[in-house]
Design a protein around this motif. Sequence first.
Motif, PDB file in Angstrom:
ATOM      1  N   ALA A  84       0.836  -1.211   0.000  1.00 23.08           N
ATOM      2  CA  ALA A  84       0.000   0.000   0.000  1.00 23.08           C
ATOM      3  C   ALA A  84       0.867   1.255   0.000  1.00 23.08           C
ATOM      4  O   ALA A  84       0.569   2.226  -0.711  1.00 23.08           O
ATOM      5  CB  ALA A  84      -0.933  -0.012   1.200  1.00 23.08           C
ATOM      6  N   ALA A  85       1.943   1.234   0.774  1.00 21.98           N
ATOM      7  CA  ALA A  85       2.842   2.390   0.804  1.00 21.98           C
ATOM      8  C   ALA A  85       3.505   2.594  -0.553  1.00 21.98           C
ATOM      9  O   ALA A  85       3.613   3.731  -1.033  1.00 21.98           O
ATOM     10  CB  ALA A  85       3.902   2.190   1.890  1.00 21.98           C
ATOM     11  N   ALA A  86       3.926   1.501  -1.182  1.00 23.85           N
ATOM     12  CA  ALA A  86       4.562   1.612  -2.502  1.00 23.85           C
ATOM     13  C   ALA A  86       3.583   2.183  -3.522  1.00 23.85           C
ATOM     14  O   ALA A  86       3.948   3.041  -4.324  1.00 23.85           O
ATOM     15  CB  ALA A  86       5.071   0.245  -2.955  1.00 23.85           C
ATOM     16  N   ARG A  87       2.325   1.707  -3.491  1.00 25.90           N
ATOM     17  CA  ARG A  87       1.329   2.223  -4.437  1.00 25.90           C
ATOM     18  C   ARG A  87       1.024   3.687  -4.161  1.00 25.90           C
ATOM     19  O   ARG A  87       0.885   4.492  -5.085  1.00 25.90           O
ATOM     20  CB  ARG A  87       0.059   1.387  -4.372  1.00 25.90           C
ATOM     21  N   ALA A  88       0.937   4.074  -2.892  1.00 21.45           N
ATOM     22  CA  ALA A  88       0.645   5.472  -2.551  1.00 21.45           C
ATOM     23  C   ALA A  88       1.773   6.389  -2.998  1.00 21.45           C
ATOM     24  O   ALA A  88       1.515   7.485  -3.507  1.00 21.45           O
ATOM     25  CB  ALA A  88       0.420   5.607  -1.047  1.00 21.45           C
ATOM     26  N   LEU A  89       2.988   5.951  -2.817  1.00 17.33           N
ATOM     27  CA  LEU A  89       4.120   6.777  -3.237  1.00 17.33           C
ATOM     28  C   LEU A  89       4.236   6.832  -4.754  1.00 17.33           C
ATOM     29  O   LEU A  89       4.714   7.820  -5.310  1.00 17.33           O
ATOM     30  CB  LEU A  89       5.414   6.242  -2.622  1.00 17.33           C
ATOM     31  N   SER A  90       3.811   5.785  -5.439  1.00 11.99           N
ATOM     32  CA  SER A  90       3.883   5.771  -6.904  1.00 11.99           C
ATOM     33  C   SER A  90       2.860   6.711  -7.515  1.00 11.99           C
ATOM     34  O   SER A  90       3.106   7.310  -8.559  1.00 11.99           O
ATOM     35  CB  SER A  90       3.656   4.352  -7.428  1.00 11.99           C
ATOM     36  N   THR A  91       1.696   6.849  -6.900  1.00  8.50           N
ATOM     37  CA  THR A  91       0.657   7.716  -7.471  1.00  8.50           C
ATOM     38  C   THR A  91       1.020   9.181  -7.357  1.00  8.50           C
ATOM     39  O   THR A  91       0.529  10.000  -8.112  1.00  8.50           O
ATOM     40  CB  THR A  91      -0.696   7.478  -6.775  1.00  8.50           C
ATOM     41  N   ASP A  92       1.898   9.528  -6.429  1.00  6.82           N
ATOM     42  CA  ASP A  92       2.307  10.920  -6.266  1.00  6.82           C
ATOM     43  C   ASP A  92       3.600  11.240  -7.012  1.00  6.82           C
ATOM     44  O   ASP A  92       4.243  12.237  -6.745  1.00  6.82           O
ATOM     45  CB  ASP A  92       2.486  11.243  -4.772  1.00  6.82           C
ATOM     46  N   SER A  93       3.968  10.363  -7.939  1.00  6.38           N
ATOM     47  CA  SER A  93       5.156  10.550  -8.775  1.00  6.38           C
ATOM     48  C   SER A  93       6.465  10.555  -7.984  1.00  6.38           C
ATOM     49  O   SER A  93       7.426  11.186  -8.394  1.00  6.38           O
ATOM     50  CB  SER A  93       5.039  11.838  -9.593  1.00  6.38           C
ATOM     51  N   PHE A  94       6.484   9.886  -6.859  1.00 10.88           N
ATOM     52  CA  PHE A  94       7.728   9.755  -6.111  1.00 10.88           C
ATOM     53  C   PHE A  94       8.501   8.561  -6.652  1.00 10.88           C
ATOM     54  O   PHE A  94       7.946   7.495  -6.885  1.00 10.88           O
ATOM     55  CB  PHE A  94       7.462   9.526  -4.618  1.00 10.88           C
ATOM     56  N   ALA A  95       9.776   8.717  -6.830  1.00  9.82           N
ATOM     57  CA  ALA A  95      10.615   7.612  -7.291  1.00  9.82           C
ATOM     58  C   ALA A  95      10.743   6.535  -6.215  1.00  9.82           C
ATOM     59  O   ALA A  95      11.022   5.385  -6.507  1.00  9.82           O
ATOM     60  CB  ALA A  95      12.000   8.120  -7.676  1.00  9.82           C
ATOM     61  N   SER A  96      10.514   6.918  -4.973  1.00  9.24           N
ATOM     62  CA  SER A  96      10.645   5.949  -3.882  1.00  9.24           C
ATOM     63  C   SER A  96       9.541   4.893  -3.927  1.00  9.24           C
ATOM     64  O   SER A  96       9.718   3.799  -3.398  1.00  9.24           O
ATOM     65  CB  SER A  96      10.649   6.655  -2.528  1.00  9.24           C
ATOM     66  N   GLY A  97       8.434   5.165  -4.572  1.00  9.38           N
ATOM     67  CA  GLY A  97       7.368   4.172  -4.697  1.00  9.38           C
ATOM     68  C   GLY A  97       7.812   2.969  -5.498  1.00  9.38           C
ATOM     69  O   GLY A  97       7.595   1.819  -5.095  1.00  9.38           O
ATOM     70  N   ALA A  98       8.454   3.222  -6.625  1.00  6.66           N
ATOM     71  CA  ALA A  98       8.958   2.121  -7.446  1.00  6.66           C
ATOM     72  C   ALA A  98      10.076   1.372  -6.726  1.00  6.66           C
ATOM     73  O   ALA A  98      10.156   0.146  -6.783  1.00  6.66           O
ATOM     74  CB  ALA A  98       9.469   2.653  -8.786  1.00  6.66           C
ATOM     75  N   ALA A  99      10.923   2.113  -6.027  1.00  4.54           N
ATOM     76  CA  ALA A  99      12.011   1.474  -5.284  1.00  4.54           C
ATOM     77  C   ALA A  99      11.453   0.594  -4.172  1.00  4.54           C
ATOM     78  O   ALA A  99      11.929  -0.521  -3.944  1.00  4.54           O
ATOM     79  CB  ALA A  99      12.952   2.528  -4.705  1.00  4.54           C
ATOM     80  N   LEU A 100      10.430   1.076  -3.490  1.00  5.87           N
ATOM     81  CA  LEU A 100       9.815   0.291  -2.420  1.00  5.87           C
ATOM     82  C   LEU A 100       9.143  -0.953  -2.986  1.00  5.87           C
ATOM     83  O   LEU A 100       9.203  -2.026  -2.381  1.00  5.87           O
ATOM     84  CB  LEU A 100       8.807   1.146  -1.646  1.00  5.87           C
TER      85      LEU A 100
END
Length: 139
Positions: free
Chosen positions: A77-93
């Motif tokens: 869920a954290a990875a998906r939330a960070l990915s929707t906000d265009s954070f590169a950390s979402g994909a890394a997570l």
Amino acid sequence: MSDTTEAQRNPWLYGQDGPPSGIPRPGSGPGPWASGPSAGAPVTVEPAALRRAAGAARHLQGELRYAVSHAEPDTDAAARALSTDSFASGAALAQVLAWWKARWTSLDNRLGLTADRLEATAGAYRSTDASAASAFKAQ
């Protein structure tokens, strides 16, 4: 620092079971214990102890599954939330989660296999002992 990659320095992190290259392997022949104080001593096997060890492996397997069942959805869920906000950390997570899921699955399989083998060994010792005892009674 040497010119080796992390995969070469830590192969177990990348799914390899052996030691890194360059580490000398033990020579063939008997180990250093072959002429030690217990050389030739009888071997005592306790099937009950093997079964307890199998139970401990199954208990650890259950604890691992419980922990993973709670950590995985939250991390996903954290990875998906960070990915929707265009954070590169979402994909890394998400990559880290995929890497850990593979390691959790491998450890889960190994714990199950260890428990199965311990139980099978305990059963084999009991069966062999009973068979030998009945063979002596028959004589």
